[in-house]
Design a protein around this motif. Sequence first.
Motif, mmCIF file in Angstrom:
data_model
loop_
_atom_site.group_PDB
_atom_site.id
_atom_site.type_symbol
_atom_site.label_atom_id
_atom_site.label_comp_id
_atom_site.label_asym_id
_atom_site.label_seq_id
_atom_site.Cartn_x
_atom_site.Cartn_y
_atom_site.Cartn_z
ATOM 1 N N SER A 273 25.664 34.777 31.543
ATOM 2 C CA SER A 273 26.874 34.292 32.199
ATOM 3 C C SER A 273 26.528 33.404 33.396
ATOM 4 C CB SER A 273 27.816 35.441 32.565
ATOM 5 O OG SER A 273 27.412 36.076 33.738
ATOM 6 N N GLU A 274 25.354 33.643 33.995
ATOM 7 C CA GLU A 274 24.876 32.743 35.060
ATOM 8 C C GLU A 274 24.676 31.327 34.498
ATOM 9 O OE1 GLU A 274 24.208 33.473 38.234
ATOM 10 O OE2 GLU A 274 22.799 31.957 38.942
ATOM 11 N N LEU A 275 24.074 31.245 33.312
ATOM 12 C CA LEU A 275 23.775 29.934 32.729
ATOM 13 C C LEU A 275 25.018 29.256 32.157
ATOM 14 C CD1 LEU A 275 20.468 30.690 30.763
ATOM 15 C CD2 LEU A 275 20.706 29.370 32.884
ATOM 16 N N PHE A 276 25.805 30.030 31.406
ATOM 17 C CA PHE A 276 26.877 29.403 30.633
ATOM 18 C C PHE A 276 28.264 29.693 31.178
ATOM 19 C CE2 PHE A 276 23.532 30.572 27.311
ATOM 20 C CZ PHE A 276 22.833 29.392 27.500
ATOM 21 N N GLY A 277 28.352 30.619 32.137
ATOM 22 C CA GLY A 277 29.651 30.988 32.697
ATOM 23 C C GLY A 277 30.354 32.040 31.859
ATOM 24 N N HIS A 278 31.508 32.523 32.333
ATOM 25 C CA HIS A 278 32.287 33.467 31.538
ATOM 26 C C HIS A 278 33.760 33.308 31.888
ATOM 27 C CE1 HIS A 278 32.949 36.145 34.987
ATOM 28 N NE2 HIS A 278 31.662 36.033 35.264
ATOM 29 N N THR A 279 34.590 33.777 30.964
ATOM 30 C CA THR A 279 36.033 33.744 31.213
ATOM 31 C C THR A 279 36.454 35.034 31.908
ATOM 32 O OG1 THR A 279 36.437 34.755 29.076
ATOM 33 C CG2 THR A 279 36.516 32.343 29.166
ATOM 34 N N ARG A 280 37.648 35.011 32.456
ATOM 35 C CA ARG A 280 38.169 36.206 33.102
ATOM 36 C C ARG A 280 38.350 37.290 32.045
ATOM 37 N NH1 ARG A 280 43.980 37.037 35.130
ATOM 38 N NH2 ARG A 280 43.729 39.005 36.225
ATOM 39 N N GLY A 281 37.838 38.477 32.324
ATOM 40 C CA GLY A 281 37.984 39.587 31.387
ATOM 41 C C GLY A 281 37.016 39.540 30.213
ATOM 42 N N ALA A 282 36.023 38.652 30.252
ATOM 43 C CA ALA A 282 35.071 38.528 29.149
ATOM 44 C C ALA A 282 34.291 39.828 28.952
ATOM 45 C CB ALA A 282 34.103 37.377 29.396
ATOM 46 N N PHE A 283 34.045 40.512 30.034
ATOM 47 C CA PHE A 283 33.399 41.827 29.940
ATOM 48 C C PHE A 283 33.886 42.632 31.131
ATOM 49 C CE2 PHE A 283 30.568 38.569 31.652
ATOM 50 C CZ PHE A 283 30.341 39.040 32.932
ATOM 51 N N SER A 284 33.677 43.934 31.084
ATOM 52 C CA SER A 284 34.188 44.756 32.175
ATOM 53 C C SER A 284 33.480 44.334 33.460
ATOM 54 C CB SER A 284 33.953 46.236 31.897
ATOM 55 O OG SER A 284 32.573 46.498 31.838
ATOM 56 N N GLY A 285 34.275 44.072 34.475
ATOM 57 C CA GLY A 285 33.692 43.582 35.729
ATOM 58 C C GLY A 285 33.919 42.089 35.906
ATOM 59 N N ALA A 286 34.267 41.384 34.813
ATOM 60 C CA ALA A 286 34.528 39.943 34.929
ATOM 61 C C ALA A 286 35.973 39.751 35.402
ATOM 62 C CB ALA A 286 34.289 39.255 33.593
ATOM 63 N N VAL A 287 36.201 40.013 36.701
ATOM 64 C CA VAL A 287 37.577 39.994 37.219
ATOM 65 C C VAL A 287 38.105 38.572 37.365
ATOM 66 C CG1 VAL A 287 37.558 42.245 38.344
ATOM 67 C CG2 VAL A 287 36.634 40.254 39.542
ATOM 68 N N SER A 288 37.182 37.609 37.453
ATOM 69 C CA SER A 288 37.648 36.220 37.463
ATOM 70 C C SER A 288 36.697 35.397 36.600
ATOM 71 C CB SER A 288 37.670 35.684 38.891
ATOM 72 O OG SER A 288 36.382 35.775 39.434
ATOM 73 N N SER A 289 37.129 34.207 36.255
ATOM 74 C CA SER A 289 36.247 33.375 35.437
ATOM 75 C C SER A 289 35.186 32.753 36.335
ATOM 76 C CB SER A 289 37.051 32.286 34.744
ATOM 77 O OG SER A 289 37.521 31.371 35.704
ATOM 78 N N ARG A 290 34.136 32.277 35.705
ATOM 79 C CA ARG A 290 33.030 31.775 36.501
ATOM 80 C C ARG A 290 32.405 30.583 35.790
ATOM 81 N NH1 ARG A 290 27.266 33.891 37.791
ATOM 82 N NH2 ARG A 290 27.071 32.598 39.608
ATOM 83 N N VAL A 291 32.127 29.530 36.559
ATOM 84 C CA VAL A 291 31.479 28.339 36.011
ATOM 85 C C VAL A 291 29.982 28.597 35.921
ATOM 86 C CG1 VAL A 291 30.887 25.940 36.493
ATOM 87 C CG2 VAL A 291 33.222 26.747 36.862
ATOM 88 N N GLY A 292 29.400 28.333 34.772
ATOM 89 C CA GLY A 292 27.955 28.546 34.618
ATOM 90 C C GLY A 292 27.151 27.419 35.245
ATOM 91 N N MET A 293 25.873 27.683 35.415
ATOM 92 C CA MET A 293 25.003 26.718 36.087
ATOM 93 C C MET A 293 24.800 25.430 35.274
ATOM 94 S SD MET A 293 24.402 27.651 39.029
ATOM 95 C CE MET A 293 25.028 29.081 39.865
ATOM 96 N N PHE A 294 24.891 25.530 33.958
ATOM 97 C CA PHE A 294 24.780 24.310 33.149
ATOM 98 C C PHE A 294 25.896 23.336 33.495
ATOM 99 C CE2 PHE A 294 21.535 26.051 30.372
ATOM 100 C CZ PHE A 294 20.864 24.907 29.959
ATOM 101 N N LEU A 295 27.120 23.882 33.639
ATOM 102 C CA LEU A 295 28.249 23.023 33.968
ATOM 103 C C LEU A 295 28.135 22.543 35.415
ATOM 104 C CD1 LEU A 295 30.498 22.118 32.179
ATOM 105 C CD2 LEU A 295 31.975 23.876 33.158
#
Length: 341
Positions: free
Chosen positions: A79-101
Amino acid sequence: MSMSSTNIPSLFVGDHPLMQKIYGMVRRVANSDATVLITGESGTGKELVARSIHNLGSRASQPFVPINCAALPEDLLESELFGHTRGAFSGAVSSRVGMFLFADGGTIFLDEIGEMAVSLQAKLLRVLQNREVRPVGADRSTAINVRVITATNKDLAREVEKGTFREDLFYRLQVIPIHLPPLRARRSDIPLLVRHFLEKNSQKYSSPLEISDEAMVYLWEYDWPGNVREVENLIERMVVLSDNGRIGPEDIPSHVRSFISEKKLPHPPLNDDGEVNLREVLEQFEGRLIDEALRRTNGNRTAAAHMLGLKRTTLVAKLRRKKNFGTLMSSPESTNDILAS
Ligand SMILES: Nc1ncnc2c1ncn2[C@@H]1O[C@H](COP(=O)(O)OP(=O)(O)O)[C@@H](O)[C@H]1O
Ligand SMILES: [Mg+2]
């Protein structure tokens, strides 16, 4: 060497021919978008090479994003590299932009790529092939324009053989391989680096420092398993600890002072018939051990004799014989010099 030292990229210190070659490569690959795999022992300057390639290329005004692939467990790295959407896994309370982007338009530097889990390697390969990333939990991909530079201190070809690194990814990454030599293979750069870090730390701690020639000899002869990083750390430590503005041999840590470099270990002398004279070899080795003991004790014969488990009179007799042989001295500060000083 045809290249002058003005060709050294600004971050680098050192003009050994092996490094001149590296500088030439850095300049050439900077003009391309080719994927570069940098190998070499820890502390040899792999990250510096990656930064220089970025700085000298057309992406210089865009981000340079270094990621240490060994620092995070697989899920977090993904998720650091590619990011994740909100709720993608437990603890993913908000979405996140990955380092590639985040690195879009610039360069991403994947350090310690050899530590990446095989399943994540597959995902990385897909990103490189398709030039798009899909955040964890997302159902759509985003196109990206990122230059990829990777580094490892592992032998990736061996990892491929062992099955711990994907062969297809390996070939994809090492379009341009750059191998950094260890510092002990370019000893003439040691004094340049020492002076560079002395100056830098003297400024940082506003305490001007010099180094004695004798102290420099120890640093020159040491093998620097931690390479340039070890030089950097050792000099900072010596600057901080020094109290008289001058680094002498007594300021050099004992593991550095007592180091016997490879070239000082005896090579059996062969006579014209290709035979080894055991007595000569033993005498030569004994001579070197005596040199080393005197070096460690600053020429104190009593202490050196103690260190070698000899009586002082025995050591003195051996020294007298050794002096007569004359040929046994090879190091710059021979026993004679030490005894004279
Ligand atoms: N040729 C060099 N000249 C000046 N500093 C260097 C040189 N090589 C390495 N360094 C410094 O040494 C440290 C380690 O370098 P780094 O690039 O992180 O090594 P690696 O990534 O191979 O472990 C960094 O602080 C870097 O700035
Ligand atoms: Mg590194």
